[in-house]
Design an enzyme around this catalytic site. Structure first.
Site, mmCIF file in Angstrom:
data_model
loop_
_atom_site.group_PDB
_atom_site.id
_atom_site.type_symbol
_atom_site.label_atom_id
_atom_site.label_comp_id
_atom_site.label_asym_id
_atom_site.label_seq_id
_atom_site.Cartn_x
_atom_site.Cartn_y
_atom_site.Cartn_z
ATOM 1 C CB SER A 1 47.144 43.334 31.310
ATOM 2 O OG SER A 1 47.693 42.446 32.238
ATOM 3 C CE1 TYR B 1 45.060 38.972 27.752
ATOM 4 C CE2 TYR B 1 46.747 38.941 29.448
ATOM 5 C CZ TYR B 1 45.535 39.398 28.981
ATOM 6 O OH TYR B 1 44.804 40.285 29.726
ATOM 7 C CE LYS C 1 44.620 42.571 27.143
ATOM 8 N NZ LYS C 1 43.318 43.100 26.741
HETATM 9 P P1 NAD Z 1 35.903 38.123 29.700
HETATM 10 O O1 NAD Z 1 36.335 36.992 28.841
HETATM 11 O O2 NAD Z 1 34.906 37.857 30.762
HETATM 12 O O3 NAD Z 1 35.368 39.322 28.778
HETATM 13 C C1 NAD Z 1 35.782 39.505 27.444
HETATM 14 C C2 NAD Z 1 34.534 39.562 26.590
HETATM 15 O O4 NAD Z 1 34.893 39.770 25.224
HETATM 16 C C3 NAD Z 1 33.700 38.272 26.647
HETATM 17 O O5 NAD Z 1 32.368 38.599 26.972
HETATM 18 C C4 NAD Z 1 33.818 37.701 25.232
HETATM 19 O O6 NAD Z 1 32.651 36.993 24.845
HETATM 20 C C5 NAD Z 1 34.051 38.962 24.420
HETATM 21 N N1 NAD Z 1 34.756 38.733 23.150
HETATM 22 C C6 NAD Z 1 35.861 37.978 22.923
HETATM 23 N N2 NAD Z 1 36.197 38.033 21.618
HETATM 24 C C7 NAD Z 1 35.300 38.841 21.016
HETATM 25 C C8 NAD Z 1 35.112 39.279 19.668
HETATM 26 N N3 NAD Z 1 35.929 38.881 18.683
HETATM 27 N N4 NAD Z 1 34.066 40.101 19.398
HETATM 28 C C9 NAD Z 1 33.225 40.508 20.376
HETATM 29 N N5 NAD Z 1 33.353 40.131 21.664
HETATM 30 C C10 NAD Z 1 34.380 39.301 21.973
HETATM 31 O O7 NAD Z 1 37.233 38.768 30.334
HETATM 32 P P2 NAD Z 1 37.390 39.913 31.430
HETATM 33 O O8 NAD Z 1 38.097 39.315 32.588
HETATM 34 O O9 NAD Z 1 36.137 40.643 31.614
HETATM 35 O O10 NAD Z 1 38.460 40.839 30.687
HETATM 36 C C11 NAD Z 1 38.086 41.973 29.944
HETATM 37 C C12 NAD Z 1 39.339 42.601 29.371
HETATM 38 O O11 NAD Z 1 40.230 42.937 30.435
HETATM 39 C C13 NAD Z 1 40.109 41.696 28.416
HETATM 40 O O12 NAD Z 1 40.598 42.474 27.353
HETATM 41 C C14 NAD Z 1 41.247 41.196 29.285
HETATM 42 O O13 NAD Z 1 42.376 40.872 28.514
HETATM 43 C C15 NAD Z 1 41.518 42.406 30.161
HETATM 44 N N6 NAD Z 1 42.173 42.044 31.432
HETATM 45 C C16 NAD Z 1 41.603 41.114 32.253
HETATM 46 C C17 NAD Z 1 42.253 40.737 33.433
HETATM 47 C C18 NAD Z 1 41.650 39.701 34.334
HETATM 48 O O14 NAD Z 1 42.373 39.145 35.160
HETATM 49 N N7 NAD Z 1 40.366 39.401 34.251
HETATM 50 C C19 NAD Z 1 43.479 41.330 33.765
HETATM 51 C C20 NAD Z 1 44.026 42.287 32.920
HETATM 52 C C21 NAD Z 1 43.370 42.641 31.755
HETATM 53 N N1 UFG Z 2 48.001 30.492 41.388
HETATM 54 C C1 UFG Z 2 48.076 29.293 42.071
HETATM 55 N N2 UFG Z 2 47.163 28.324 41.749
HETATM 56 C C2 UFG Z 2 46.215 28.486 40.798
HETATM 57 C C3 UFG Z 2 46.145 29.719 40.104
HETATM 58 C C4 UFG Z 2 47.067 30.702 40.425
HETATM 59 O O1 UFG Z 2 48.918 29.116 42.933
HETATM 60 O O2 UFG Z 2 45.434 27.546 40.551
HETATM 61 C C5 UFG Z 2 48.946 31.579 41.755
HETATM 62 C C6 UFG Z 2 49.840 32.031 40.607
HETATM 63 O O3 UFG Z 2 50.988 31.229 40.541
HETATM 64 C C7 UFG Z 2 50.102 33.487 40.986
HETATM 65 C C8 UFG Z 2 48.821 33.918 41.695
HETATM 66 O O4 UFG Z 2 48.179 32.714 42.093
HETATM 67 O O5 UFG Z 2 51.152 33.553 41.929
HETATM 68 C C9 UFG Z 2 47.873 34.702 40.790
HETATM 69 O O6 UFG Z 2 47.630 33.965 39.597
HETATM 70 P P1 UFG Z 2 46.480 34.335 38.569
HETATM 71 O O7 UFG Z 2 46.496 33.308 37.498
HETATM 72 O O8 UFG Z 2 45.204 34.551 39.299
HETATM 73 O O9 UFG Z 2 46.915 35.760 38.020
HETATM 74 P P2 UFG Z 2 48.243 36.218 37.255
HETATM 75 O O10 UFG Z 2 48.912 37.217 38.121
HETATM 76 O O11 UFG Z 2 49.026 35.075 36.794
HETATM 77 O O12 UFG Z 2 47.641 36.928 35.948
HETATM 78 C C10 UFG Z 2 46.504 37.799 35.998
HETATM 79 C C11 UFG Z 2 45.702 37.645 34.705
HETATM 80 C C12 UFG Z 2 46.446 38.228 33.555
HETATM 81 C C13 UFG Z 2 46.874 39.622 33.842
HETATM 82 C C14 UFG Z 2 47.652 39.692 35.127
HETATM 83 C C15 UFG Z 2 47.938 41.124 35.471
HETATM 84 O O13 UFG Z 2 45.414 36.296 34.437
HETATM 85 O O14 UFG Z 2 45.577 38.267 32.438
HETATM 86 O O15 UFG Z 2 46.900 39.115 36.182
HETATM 87 O O16 UFG Z 2 48.857 41.191 36.519
HETATM 88 F F1 UFG Z 2 47.635 40.087 32.843
#
Ligand code: NAD
Ligand code: UFG
Length: 338
Positions: free
Chosen positions: A124, A150, A154
């Site tokens: 991330s 979190y 990572k």
């Molecule tokens: P998500 O929660 O939809 O997917 C994660 C999946 O992992 C889920 O299906 C959950 O059931 C499964 N899981 C959790 N713990 C587990 C375990 N112990 N064993 C087996 N399965 C397990 O989240 P996502 O948004 O698809 O994110 C996927 C990955 O990308 C994560 O590692 C997250 O940290 C990373 N990531 C997501 C974002 C974002 O904004 N969505 C940003 C940066 C990184």
């Molecule tokens: N925000 C609001 N209102 C809300 C939610 C978010 O104003 O209800 C704003 C936040 O303050 C931020 C922007 O919208 O300025 C984006 O917020 P998000 O929560 O959607 O995303 P973040 O950038 O905080 O974090 C996301 C993921 C993290 C990841 C990161 C990578 O949640 O897991 O992007 O840049 F690590």
């Protein structure tokens, strides 16, 4: 390739499963369904006309995972599984470290036992902390001043993978540092299905537009950004999914860390307006105090993925809003009533 997707039933996992199947690969999804539904993968099968093998297992339970994967063949891994809610990680640090780190350790041991060398890890942009530059390149410092468990998990996992590659030179690993994944498959059949109140901006906005929530709280309008609200680099989840296919194809022994982002920044208010255009609905909002741990602006320098792999985003924020809206409208309760 036959690819094991840990966390494959989740938001990014299900879209990546689809992209892999469409590019001629096979998929085995492993998930404990703690934050997802089996239905997402049924829909991937329906959209592609191909089969997804599914293994239900908790990756933190090494013995059970080993047993569940007995006789299941795969020759590469994409590791999505883990917990991802920033605020929850502050309240439950040991649970976050245990799940995210233990899962990775189990997986690395299993890969080595089986001689599976190709790994793509969901990292991330959060590993960069508060950015020192307008656009963040992979050379930016990592793991300095992170504000939540979190993010630390990572950064720690990236270190663990580096150490594993040092001890096992055949390991070909790629850390993909995602910026802000948004949107859905254009069919509206699969999408992001947060449990409870969404933490992230776009799913919250979508739920306001569909009438499930009253108004959006905009967290701060006094940042040093053009309109005072936070700026992020939003990447369409299908661009992100295709980035995984390309990363797998290019993985070579050692470890690479590569940004997946668009290189464009959008403010909270710009996202609200884009969603209003896409949905034809008003998104009421109020300005609230800043959210703890947030930074002003996070934008990728995505040039490494382009020069090394020829990958760049091809979908816009408007595309992401249109597709998120299609998903939200046809699945107002996510997969719950499927
Ligand atoms: P998500 O929660 O939809 O997917 C994660 C999946 O992992 C889920 O299906 C959950 O059931 C499964 N899981 C959790 N713990 C587990 C375990 N112990 N064993 C087996 N399965 C397990 O989240 P996502 O948004 O698809 O994110 C996927 C990955 O990308 C994560 O590692 C997250 O940290 C990373 N990531 C997501 C974002 C974002 O904004 N969505 C940003 C940066 C990184
Ligand atoms: N925000 C609001 N209102 C809300 C939610 C978010 O104003 O209800 C704003 C936040 O303050 C931020 C922007 O919208 O300025 C984006 O917020 P998000 O929560 O959607 O995303 P973040 O950038 O905080 O974090 C996301 C993921 C993290 C990841 C990161 C990578 O949640 O897991 O992007 O840049 F690590």
């Amino acid at each position: 390739m036959r690819v094991l997707l840990t966390g494959g039933a989740g938001y990014i996992g299900s879209h990546t499963a689809l992209a892999l199947l469409e590019s001629g690969n096979e998929v085995v999804a492993l998930d404990d369904l703690s934050n997802s539904s089996r239905e997402s993968l049924h829909r991937v099968e329906e959209l592609t006309g191909k089969t997804v093998d599914f293994v239900e297992a908790d990756l933190t339970d090494a013995a059970a995972t080993r047993q569940s994967l007995e006789g299941v063949e795969f020759d590469a891994v994409i590791h999505f599984a883990g917990l991802k809610a920033v605020g929850e990680s502050v309240a439950q640090p040991t649970r976050y470290y245990r799940t995210n780190i233990d899962s990775t350790l189990t997986l690395l041991d299993l890969m080595r036992e089986r001689g599976v060398t190709r790994l793509v890890f969901s990292s991330s942009a959060t590993v960069y902390g508060d950015p020192l530059t307008d656009r963040i390149a992979e050379t930016h410092q990592v793991g300095v001043g992170l504000t939540n468990p979190y993010g630390w998990s990572k950064a720690m996992i990236e270190q663990i993978i580096a150490d594993a590659a040092h001890a096992w030179p055949e390991l070909a690993a790629v850390n993909l540092r995602y910026f802000n994944p948004v949107g859905a498959h254009p069919s509206g059949r699969i999408g992001e299905d947060p449990d409870g109140i969404p933490n992230n901006l776009m799913p919250f906005v979508a739920q306001v537009a569909v009438g499930r929530r009253e108004r959006l709280s905009v967290f701060g309008d006094d940042y040093p950004t053009p309109d005072g609200t936070g700026v992020r680099d939003y990447i369409h989840v299908m661009d992100l999914a295709e980035g995984h296919v390309v990363a797998l194809e290019h993985a070579k022994p050692g470890v690479r860390s590569v940004n997946l982002g668009s290189g464009e920044g959008s403010s909270v208010l710009e996202v609200v307006r884009a969603f209003e255009r896409a949905s034809g609905r008003e998104v009421p909002f109020s300005i609230e105090p800043r959210r703890a741990g947030d930074v002003a602006s996070v934008i990728a320098d995505p040039s490494l993925a382009l020069s090394e792999w020829g990958w760049r985003t091809t979908r816009s924020l408007d595309d992401a809003c249109r597709d998120a809206w299609a998903w939200q409208q046809s699945n107002p309760q996510g997969y719950a009533n499927a």
